[in-house]
Design a protein around this motif. Sequence first.
Motif, PDB file in Angstrom:
ATOM      1  N   GLY A  88      63.492  33.786  80.920  1.00 12.67           N
ATOM      2  CA  GLY A  88      62.669  34.152  79.778  1.00 12.67           C
ATOM      3  C   GLY A  88      63.271  33.701  78.461  1.00 12.67           C
ATOM      4  N   LEU A  89      64.580  33.877  78.306  1.00 12.77           N
ATOM      5  CA  LEU A  89      65.251  33.467  77.071  1.00 12.77           C
ATOM      6  C   LEU A  89      65.189  31.950  76.889  1.00 12.77           C
ATOM      7  CD1 LEU A  89      68.383  35.778  77.296  1.00 12.77           C
ATOM      8  CD2 LEU A  89      66.664  35.861  75.494  1.00 12.77           C
ATOM      9  N   LEU A  90      65.476  31.210  77.951  1.00  9.57           N
ATOM     10  CA  LEU A  90      65.449  29.754  77.852  1.00  9.57           C
ATOM     11  C   LEU A  90      64.031  29.243  77.607  1.00  9.57           C
ATOM     12  CD1 LEU A  90      67.947  28.939  80.740  1.00  9.57           C
ATOM     13  CD2 LEU A  90      68.353  28.635  78.287  1.00  9.57           C
ATOM     14  N   HIS A  91      63.030  29.914  78.193  1.00  5.11           N
ATOM     15  CA  HIS A  91      61.642  29.530  77.943  1.00  5.11           C
ATOM     16  C   HIS A  91      61.281  29.728  76.470  1.00  5.11           C
ATOM     17  CE1 HIS A  91      57.287  29.375  78.073  1.00  5.11           C
ATOM     18  NE2 HIS A  91      57.244  30.591  77.590  1.00  5.11           N
ATOM     19  N   ARG A  92      61.636  30.877  75.917  1.00  5.57           N
ATOM     20  CA  ARG A  92      61.276  31.152  74.522  1.00  5.57           C
ATOM     21  C   ARG A  92      62.004  30.218  73.558  1.00  5.57           C
ATOM     22  NH1 ARG A  92      61.060  36.272  76.816  1.00  5.57           N
ATOM     23  NH2 ARG A  92      63.207  36.794  76.302  1.00  5.57           N
ATOM     24  N   ARG A  93      63.162  29.739  73.960  1.00  3.04           N
ATOM     25  CA  ARG A  93      63.886  28.777  73.137  1.00  3.04           C
ATOM     26  C   ARG A  93      63.443  27.337  73.418  1.00  3.04           C
ATOM     27  NH1 ARG A  93      68.774  30.502  70.836  1.00  3.04           N
ATOM     28  NH2 ARG A  93      69.574  28.389  71.036  1.00  3.04           N
ATOM     29  N   ARG A  94      62.470  27.190  74.340  1.00  2.00           N
ATOM     30  CA  ARG A  94      61.940  25.886  74.726  1.00  2.00           C
ATOM     31  C   ARG A  94      63.060  24.967  75.220  1.00  2.00           C
ATOM     32  NH1 ARG A  94      58.437  29.067  74.660  1.00  2.00           N
ATOM     33  NH2 ARG A  94      56.475  28.936  73.498  1.00  2.00           N
ATOM     34  N   GLU A  95      63.944  25.530  76.050  1.00  2.00           N
ATOM     35  CA  GLU A  95      65.087  24.781  76.563  1.00  2.00           C
ATOM     36  C   GLU A  95      65.074  24.651  78.080  1.00  2.00           C
ATOM     37  OE1 GLU A  95      68.456  26.840  75.014  1.00  2.00           O
ATOM     38  OE2 GLU A  95      68.146  26.157  72.955  1.00  2.00           O
ATOM     39  N   LEU A  96      64.019  25.112  78.733  1.00  2.00           N
ATOM     40  CA  LEU A  96      63.984  25.051  80.193  1.00  2.00           C
ATOM     41  C   LEU A  96      63.894  23.627  80.714  1.00  2.00           C
ATOM     42  CD1 LEU A  96      61.687  27.996  81.370  1.00  2.00           C
ATOM     43  CD2 LEU A  96      64.116  27.682  81.880  1.00  2.00           C
ATOM     44  N   ALA A  97      63.161  22.777  80.004  1.00  2.00           N
ATOM     45  CA  ALA A  97      62.926  21.424  80.505  1.00  2.00           C
ATOM     46  C   ALA A  97      64.213  20.640  80.677  1.00  2.00           C
ATOM     47  CB  ALA A  97      61.976  20.676  79.561  1.00  2.00           C
ATOM     48  N   GLY A  98      65.167  20.842  79.793  1.00  2.00           N
ATOM     49  CA  GLY A  98      66.403  20.081  79.865  1.00  2.00           C
ATOM     50  C   GLY A  98      67.568  20.866  80.407  1.00  2.00           C
TER      51      GLY A  98
END
Length: 309
Positions: A88-98
Motif C-alpha cells: 500500500g505504501l509503495l503504491h501510494r508513492r507510485r513506486e511499485l512499478a520499479g
Amino acid sequence: MAEVATSASSSANSSARSDQLLVVVDPVARRTDGESVRIAKDVLSAGAAGTKVCLPDDPEEFARALGRRGSRRPVVVGDDRALLRAVGLLHRRRELAGCALSVVPVGPVLGLARSLGLPTGAVAAARAVLDGAERRMDLLVDDSDGVVLGAVGIPSVASEGPRGAGDGLVRGESGAGRPWLRTCQSLVRTLASSRSGRVTVAPGAGGVPPARLRVEIDGATLVDLDQPVEAVSLIPGPAGMAVVEVRPVSAGAEPGSRAVPLTGSGRAVTVSGADFRYRADAVVSGPVRTRTWTVREGAWGLMLPVGAV
C-alpha cells in the motif's frame, strides 16, 4: 527506530547478490517470533553486502524506513499485515512499478504469504530474497486508492471477531480446465482458513441479513437492487481481469438451498447500494455506498523461489 548496517565478507558467501538490501523488521514479528527474525537477519546480512536493517517501532516509522530506502531493495520481515502495509505504501508513492518487493513471512497471520508462494521458514524465505526471481502480479486498486492482493468479500463476514487475512469465499465453479481459476480458488480458500478456530456465520442465514446491491462489471449490470444477495466475492483472475461471484437469495426455495451463483469477469467492478462493509485481505472497511475496484495488470513484483515463478 533502530538501524543496523551490516556487511558480508566475500568469504562468507561468494555467490552473494551485489545489490544492497534494506531489511525492515515489523515490530509484531519481533514480539511474536524473535528467533525467526534473528535467523532471517543473519542469512540476509551474510548473503548481501552492505545490508541495512531497520527496526521500526510503529507503522509511521515503518513507512519512513521504506520511503528513505534510496536504491536499496526493500525486504519486509513480517506477516500478511506488514506485506499489505508495504504494498500500500509503495503504491501510494507510485513506486511499485520499479520495485521488486521481498518478504520473509514471520508473525501470526501468514495465509496470504503462503497463497502467494512465499516460503514460511526463515532460512528458505531469506534464501528466496537472495537467490529468487521476480514475479509480476496483478493488483486490485479501489477508488480510495486502497489495494487488494487476495480477495474482497461483501459483507465482511465475522467482522466482529479477530481480523485475519481475507475472508471472501468463491464457490460454485470447479475450475476444471482453467488453471488460473483453480489458483484463485486455492488462494481464497487459503486466506479464509488462515484464522484457526474462526466460526463463520453464513450470510442471510440469521447472521448477516441479505443485502440489496448493484454489481457492475465494466459498466454492465450483473445484479441489480431488486435482487437481494447473500454475498459478493471479487478476486484477481486471468491476466488483467477480476473474477466476480454473486450469491443471490433464492426466493421461495427450500430451507438451506441456494440459488445458482452469478459470475462474471472484467477490468473494473463497481458495487453500490445501501451502506455496506467489505473485507479486503486483512482489512475491514466501510460503511460505504459505492466502491469501484480496478485491475492493474502486473502492477507489483514479488521475489519468489525460482521454482515458484
